[in-house]
Design an enzyme around this catalytic site. Structure first.
Site, PDB file in Angstrom:
ATOM      1  CG  ASP A 175      70.620  25.356  18.591  1.00  0.00           C
ATOM      2  OD1 ASP A 175      70.541  25.465  19.912  1.00  0.00           O
ATOM      3  OD2 ASP A 175      70.867  23.662  18.755  1.00  0.00           O
ATOM      4  CG  HIS A 176      66.291  28.347  20.617  1.00  0.00           C
ATOM      5  ND1 HIS A 176      65.922  27.448  21.241  1.00  0.00           N
ATOM      6  CD2 HIS A 176      65.773  29.479  21.918  1.00  0.00           C
ATOM      7  CE1 HIS A 176      65.458  27.193  22.774  1.00  0.00           C
ATOM      8  NE2 HIS A 176      65.287  28.175  23.395  1.00  0.00           N
ATOM      9  CE  LYS A 180      68.425  31.424  23.950  1.00  0.00           C
ATOM     10  NZ  LYS A 180      66.904  32.065  24.264  1.00  0.00           N
ATOM     11  CD  GLU A 214      64.507  25.709  30.955  1.00  0.00           C
ATOM     12  OE1 GLU A 214      63.608  26.105  30.453  1.00  0.00           O
ATOM     13  OE2 GLU A 214      64.976  24.358  30.572  1.00  0.00           O
ATOM     14  CG  HIS A 238      69.412  25.047  23.215  1.00  0.00           C
ATOM     15  ND1 HIS A 238      69.876  24.651  21.545  1.00  0.00           N
ATOM     16  CD2 HIS A 238      68.246  24.354  24.097  1.00  0.00           C
ATOM     17  CE1 HIS A 238      68.170  24.338  22.132  1.00  0.00           C
ATOM     18  NE2 HIS A 238      67.333  24.472  23.217  1.00  0.00           N
TER      19      HIS A 238
HETATM   20  C1  BG6 Z   1      63.739  24.316  24.403  1.00  0.00           C
HETATM   21  C2  BG6 Z   1      63.541  22.505  25.613  1.00  0.00           C
HETATM   22  O1  BG6 Z   1      65.116  23.795  23.476  1.00  0.00           O
HETATM   23  O2  BG6 Z   1      64.463  25.254  25.381  1.00  0.00           O
HETATM   24  C3  BG6 Z   1      63.244  23.767  26.794  1.00  0.00           C
HETATM   25  O3  BG6 Z   1      63.176  21.918  24.686  1.00  0.00           O
HETATM   26  C4  BG6 Z   1      63.670  24.854  27.548  1.00  0.00           C
HETATM   27  O4  BG6 Z   1      62.669  22.526  27.773  1.00  0.00           O
HETATM   28  C5  BG6 Z   1      64.153  25.689  26.352  1.00  0.00           C
HETATM   29  O5  BG6 Z   1      62.736  25.051  28.669  1.00  0.00           O
HETATM   30  C6  BG6 Z   1      65.213  26.835  27.112  1.00  0.00           C
HETATM   31  O6  BG6 Z   1      65.099  28.127  26.030  1.00  0.00           O
HETATM   32  P1  BG6 Z   1      65.240  29.121  26.815  1.00  0.00           P
HETATM   33  O7  BG6 Z   1      64.853  29.861  25.215  1.00  0.00           O
HETATM   34  O8  BG6 Z   1      64.126  29.662  27.272  1.00  0.00           O
HETATM   35  O9  BG6 Z   1      66.610  29.481  27.148  1.00  0.00           O
END
Ligand code: BG6
Length: 498
Positions: A175-176, A180, A214, A238
């Site tokens: 879960d990226h 962060k 976003e 997330h």
């Molecule tokens: C991804 C989603 O997991 O996270 C995208 O699939 C989204 O739709 C993105 O734009 C947002 O990640 P970050 O790191 O740019 O906030």
């Protein structure tokens, strides 16, 4: 810091976008910082018939030109792999044997699934069939990209399938957001400072907001997104994980299971939103065509890959509660959307007002202390409090105290994938989602998905691209408003200032 053992990272789906945009740049950064093991290789694998050289050339697109890049690229190899049967995986196995012996690398392998989700259960099975999923002497780890299931049922099935071939402590569900820096800083802010924790509860906190906005739309991912939507794409994973960090009890130690147990407890305490409450507690929206700074902007339904009558949400705001001693009665408000006025992710903790309003007689608005933890961009922390305006009387004005990561001498905030890849290399799963927590998060969002599916009367509000989403989301906040870090962009001349 723990040193990563000699190993090979095998990336399935290596000809795809994620490898080029995120994984290779993150690996290159690790290489520059000397965080990769000395004996290390990346083996790209996918169906395309590329040579090592082709794969290295493709890497150029997202890497700067330098001698270091040239040296790093020598660590990249490629193997074309089909995935119909275990026969197809034998060449992969042979290639790994060859690489480990030629490069004198131990048989420690990380398998990274950066493929379409339909292969998430196929590849582990084939790896197992050719004897690559386990080893007595060496480690075998599996990184699984999102989406982890498309609903509660498919997430459970996927967990079962993976556990047939890999043990839970071999599985790293990415879960990226947990990679962060500022999300991790949440733990440090809370648990290394004496001043916050005594206030971090229902007695002093009025509400918690988490916003992930976003400014981009769905870009070229319309085909995927139209079957996903904002609730699945951002909230189930997330933003609930971030909620876990905000709401958890202090872990006993900073160690994978200690932290992940606390996150699970938060998820277990989420008060379910019943299907008949969805309309009141969850607001969904979809961006419509508009003008941003004088330019025409497409609506969601006109994006490529999107159904012209789509009812997929590109915005969600929801209110929920955490039923435990610390948080009972405190609203948690989460909001995310595409084509909003800016890109910002932040956590806003709004503290209760003082019990006796000494300065009200001066016609002043009472101070609402807020702690804003900015996850991105301009990572940092902002504290808002009231101060006496110099001069006669007792006029109160709100002032800001802030810290920006960019003020630190060594200011580079590492990309999430750098941290996560390195953690997996050293066997630290703290910032990866555990299977039980993923299922619990799905249990929480599933009634919302069900209600939307079974009750088309629940509105999906249109909002002009460049605005903060449907106005109805405002009604979720009973006292006060969401924090708006900048204004709508649809009125000419209003620019976003962070
Ligand atoms: C991804 C989603 O997991 O996270 C995208 O699939 C989204 O739709 C993105 O734009 C947002 O990640 P970050 O790191 O740019 O906030």
């Amino acid at each position: 810091m723990k040193q990563a053992k000699s190993q090979i990272l095998i990336i399935f789906g290596a000809s795809g976008d994620l490898t080029k945009r995120k994984l290779l740049p993150a690996l290159f950064e690790l290489y520059k910082q000397k965080l990769l093991p000395e004996k290390f290789a990346v083996l790209g694998a996918s169906r395309s018939g590329l040579s090592d050289e082709d794969f290295r050339k493709r890497a150029d697109e997202f890497l700067p030109e330098s001698d270091e890049v040239e040296a790093f690229k020598q660590k990249l190899y490629y193997q074309s792999v089909q995935n119909n049967s275990s026969e197809d995986f034998k060449p992969l196995k042979t290639r790994l044997e060859k690489l480990t012996s030629e490069l004198d690398i131990d048989e420690n392998f990380i398998f990274y699934l950066s493929t379409p989700p339909s292969l998430y259960s196929v590849i582990p099975k084939l790896l197992d069939e050719v004897g690559l999923s386990k080893s007595e002497k060496f480690f075998r780890r599996l990184i699984v990209e999102k989406p982890f299931g498309n609903n509660l049922e498919t997430a459970k099935e996927l967990n079962i399938q993976l556990l047939n071939y890999f043990a839970e402590d071999q599985i790293y569900r990415i879960d990226h957001y947990l990679g962060k820096e500022t999300v991790q800083n949440m733990l440090v802010t809370r648990f290394s400072n004496g001043i916050f924790e005594p206030l971090w509860n229902r007695r002093y906190i009025e509400r918690v907001e988490i916003t992930s906005a976003e400014s981009l739309g769905v870009e070229d991912r319309g085909g995927y997104y139209d079957h996903s939507g904002a609730l699945r794409d951002m909230i189930q994973n997330h933003l609930l994980q971030v909620t876990g960090f905000v709401a958890m009890e202090p872990p006993v130690v900073v160690e994978a299971n200690a932290i992940r147990n606390e996150i699970l407890k938060v998820f277990q305490s989420l008060k379910p939103i019943q299907e008949n409450e969805v309309q009141r507690h969850v607001i969904r929206g979809q961006y419509m065509a508009s003008k941003i700074k004088g330019e025409d902007v497409k609506g969601y339904r006109d994006e490529s890959g999107v159904d012209r009558l789509s009812r997929t949400e590109t915005f969600v705001a929801l209110k929920f509660f955490i039923d435990n001693w610390r948080w009972a009665g405190v609203p948690f408000l989460i909001r995310t959307g595409k084509k909003l006025p800016t890109r910002v992710t932040e956590i806003v903790i709004t503290f209760k007002k003082v019990p006796h309003h000494l300065f009200d007689s001066h016609g002043q608005v009472q101070t609402h202390n807020q702690l804003i933890i900015r996850i991105q961009p301009d990572e940092g922390i902002l504290f808002k409090f009231g101060m006496k305006t110099p001069g006669a009387g007792f006029k109160v004005q709100n002032v800001n105290m802030d810290f920006h990561y960019s003020d630190l001498a060594d200011a580079k905030v590492p990309a999430a994938y750098e941290r996560l890849l390195h953690d997996c290399m050293i066997g630290d799963a703290t910032l990866y989602a555990r299977g039980d927590a993923v299922e619990r998060a799905w249990e929480f969002v599933q009634p919302i998905l069900n209600a939307w599916q079974s009750n088309p009367e629940i509105p999906i509000y249109g909002y002009p691209a460049g605005t903060w989403g449907p106005e109805e989301a405002e009604n979720l906040v009973t006292h006060g408003n969401w924090r708006y870090p900048c204004k709508n962009l649809t009125n000419d001349g209003l620019y976003c200032e962070l």
